[in-house]
Structures are given as structure tokens and as C-alpha cells.
Design an enzyme around this catalytic site. Sequence first.
Site, PDB file in Angstrom:
ATOM      1  N   ASP A  99     -10.480  17.022  -9.016  1.00 20.59           N
ATOM      2  CA  ASP A  99      -9.605  18.063  -9.542  1.00 20.59           C
ATOM      3  C   ASP A  99      -8.518  17.448 -10.413  1.00 20.59           C
ATOM      4  O   ASP A  99      -7.738  16.618  -9.942  1.00 20.59           O
ATOM      5  CB  ASP A  99      -8.972  18.832  -8.372  1.00 20.59           C
ATOM      6  CG  ASP A  99      -7.994  19.904  -8.834  1.00 20.59           C
ATOM      7  OD1 ASP A  99      -8.036  20.276 -10.022  1.00 20.59           O
ATOM      8  OD2 ASP A  99      -7.200  20.364  -7.986  1.00 20.59           O
ATOM      9  N   SER A 122      -2.873  25.824  -5.384  1.00 21.11           N
ATOM     10  CA  SER A 122      -2.466  25.706  -6.774  1.00 21.11           C
ATOM     11  C   SER A 122      -0.952  25.921  -6.860  1.00 21.11           C
ATOM     12  O   SER A 122      -0.204  25.306  -6.117  1.00 21.11           O
ATOM     13  CB  SER A 122      -3.259  26.695  -7.642  1.00 21.11           C
ATOM     14  OG  SER A 122      -3.234  26.295  -8.996  1.00 21.11           O
ATOM     15  N   HIS A 175     -10.778  22.064  -7.286  1.00 20.11           N
ATOM     16  CA  HIS A 175      -9.524  22.767  -7.074  1.00 20.11           C
ATOM     17  C   HIS A 175      -9.597  23.785  -5.941  1.00 20.11           C
ATOM     18  O   HIS A 175     -10.400  24.719  -5.973  1.00 20.11           O
ATOM     19  CB  HIS A 175      -9.156  23.480  -8.383  1.00 20.11           C
ATOM     20  CG  HIS A 175      -7.735  23.871  -8.513  1.00 20.11           C
ATOM     21  ND1 HIS A 175      -6.706  22.964  -8.529  1.00 20.11           N
ATOM     22  CD2 HIS A 175      -7.142  25.099  -8.659  1.00 20.11           C
ATOM     23  CE1 HIS A 175      -5.557  23.594  -8.696  1.00 20.11           C
ATOM     24  NE2 HIS A 175      -5.795  24.890  -8.760  1.00 20.11           N
TER      25      HIS A 175
END
Length: 417
Positions: free
Chosen positions: A353, A96, A380
Site C-alpha cells: 500500500d 485511511s 489499503h
Amino acid sequence: MKDHVYKIQQARTKQHVTHTSTAIPKKGTIHQPLNHFDRKNDKTIPQSINPNGLETENLRDLSSQQALADLAVFHHYISQRFSLSYKNTWISFGGSYAGALSAWLRGKFPHLIYGAVASSAPVQAQLDFSSYNRVVGYSLMNEAVGGSKKCVAEVKGVFAAVEAALQMGNEVEVGKDFGCCETPFKPEDKAELLQSLADIFMGTVQYNEEGVAFTITEICDIMTNKSEQNGQKQEAYDRLVKLAAMYRAREKVPCLDVSHEKLVADLSNTTATSSYRQWFYQTCTEFGFFQTCEDTSCPFSHMLTIRSQTELCSRIFDIPQDRLPVHIDFTNQYYGGNRPQTSRVLYVNGNIDPWTELSVVWNDTMVDNDRVILIDGTAHCMDMNSDKSMDKPALHQARKEIGRRVAMWLKSAALAP
């Protein structure tokens, strides 16, 4: 996303990076998560914030650039602490935002970092991140992960129905139906309710099959189930009411918070333990990432506008809305956006995602022709989780490929003069 959803996201991220301590395992590697490092103590310790550190004037050094500079200092300290030399190879990992930092660390400090793995890394800053909800819609339609065209149609229809009910003066009834903490009379509170309901779907897609409240399969089964209840066919509105109640029960949320003023108060709180204020500051000063719903591809309410989100930057941090595009442009120019001129950076993404839209998903023959792994049917940062027997074959294969690439980098580094 609202504070509760953000906290879930942060918890998921911490699972990807948290380990117990600095150590030198048998293979001679040092594995240290940076969100828990303290040079005075090699063991994991809780993070802390300086007194008054969250005051707006003290957030000026909160930036990705400063984070990378801190990582360079960390590199120097560890090299001294363990008597490392240039022959010791450094590989960075992250998922991320930390995935973007991992990629940027390699890009800005190639003499320190030999290779980087960037999982679900949003390296392209974008003010109006409308494509987030477009991917949410596509994923809810994807039969391979439990979605369907019928599911998306039901979602679009029910959000239109809820919005219409709110605009027609039925705020009290709607507030009771969805278990709101307060009645959404104000326009901005109505938008907060619609955002809270959208967050259920957004969080489900982003973390599908990663232990959040629902999977795509489950949420679409609920939204398309027209079974009779008390002798009457259940309408989409009733099914969304049921879904919201299940969500509150599973996430232990007593009521849906729909007060816009409370959101402003939470973001203005300079003594909070949550990192929500800090992250929102960076979205205003560097990244954007505002997830809007103003185009026809979005399955939710069109009341979720870019203006309603960016006005918080000026209200909370005194950052003029017209300055935001300048901040976004600088970030992309500084790091290269989603066309970075870097080598030995492996970008790993799941194709359902929404953050994949801001990552690197194609190979570049002029720079690095083998830098992308796109995992079918995964969400994700799933590649950063431990292997499980129920994982999709594509996910098992991706993890093996990541290991192979890192091993190849280490081998080539060892052969370098």
C-alpha cells in the site's frame, strides 16, 4: 487522483465503516459508525451539507481538529444516551483518513478513548508525496503479488512514448486512441491525460485484490503480453490503449476526462454531492498528500509535478502556494507525524500500500514497543474487510492479532481501578 478515482476510493472506505444502526448487541457493546450518526435518530441516515456549506469562507471549520472535537461531543452524547460511566471502555477504529483520526483521537483525548486501531493511517502530512508512486513502482515489480521487473519497464517505456507522442503534435490521434472526452491540445490537458492513465495503475496497486477494475497480476499480464494481433506484434502503446479501454468498460466511464478546466470547475462546484472539493481543501490546509512524479523512481510521466497540483489551492481556495509548507509543518507538530508519543494505538498496514509510507511502521521502545502490524502482500485497509477463504495467510493472522490486542486492552481496562 481524479474525481472518478476518488469516488472509487470513497466507496471502498464506506464499505469499511458502514453499518445499519446504533445497537446494543448481546456482548454489551455499542457499535456506531460516525459517518452516519445523527443524535435525533439512532438509525442510519444520509449525510447532508448545510446550505452554502461548501463556499470557501464556510470551509474554515473543516479540519481534523474540528473532527476530533466533534468526536468528543459524540462521546459525551452517547455516554448520556446509554448511561455510561468511566468504567465503560471506548475503542476507536478507522481506516485511511479515518484511521489517522482514530489514532489522533486516542492521542488528543486519552481520557475518553482507551485504545485505537488505525488501519492504513497516513499520520505524517507531506506536501510532495513522491514516495506514493515509488511504492506503486515497487509493487508493480513485486512477483509475490503478480508484478515483475518487466512489467515496470513496460510501464515506464509506454508512458515515455505517450508523452513523446503528445509533444510531437499527435494529440488528435492519441486522444482518439485513449477514448478522451476531448482532444488534449493544451499542456495542462496533456498532463491530465497522463494523470488519468497513471490513475489506473495507482488505483490498482492501492486496492489490489479489493474488487477494483484490475489486480496487479492482471494489469501486468496485459502490459507484458506481446502476443501477435492481426499478424503483427502488439507494442506496449497498443497494450496501454487496450488497458484503458478495458478500464472504461469496467468502470462504466464513457470517455477519459482530460480537461484541466473541467477539473477546476468540479473542484469549484459548491453544490456538488461528491466530497471531492472538501477533501482537496484539507489537502491544501492540512495534509498535502500531492502524488507527484518528478523523480526517477516514478514509473509514469514527469509532467505530474508538485507545482501543477498546488497551484489548484491558490486558484480554487485562494491559498497561496508558499503557505502550504507552513500548514503541513503545523499538522505534524500538532499530532507528532509518524513518530507519535502515544500508547495503545495499533497501526496496521499492508506492505504494498503506497500510504504505508506516511504511517507508523516501526515499534518505539520508548513509548510503545508493540504497536505495529505490517501485513505482507496486502493493500489499503484490507484488514478491515471480512475474512475470505482466498485471503493470504498473513492477512488472516493479522485480523486475529488485531482481535487479540483489542481483547487485551479490554481486559486491562476492566482490571483498572
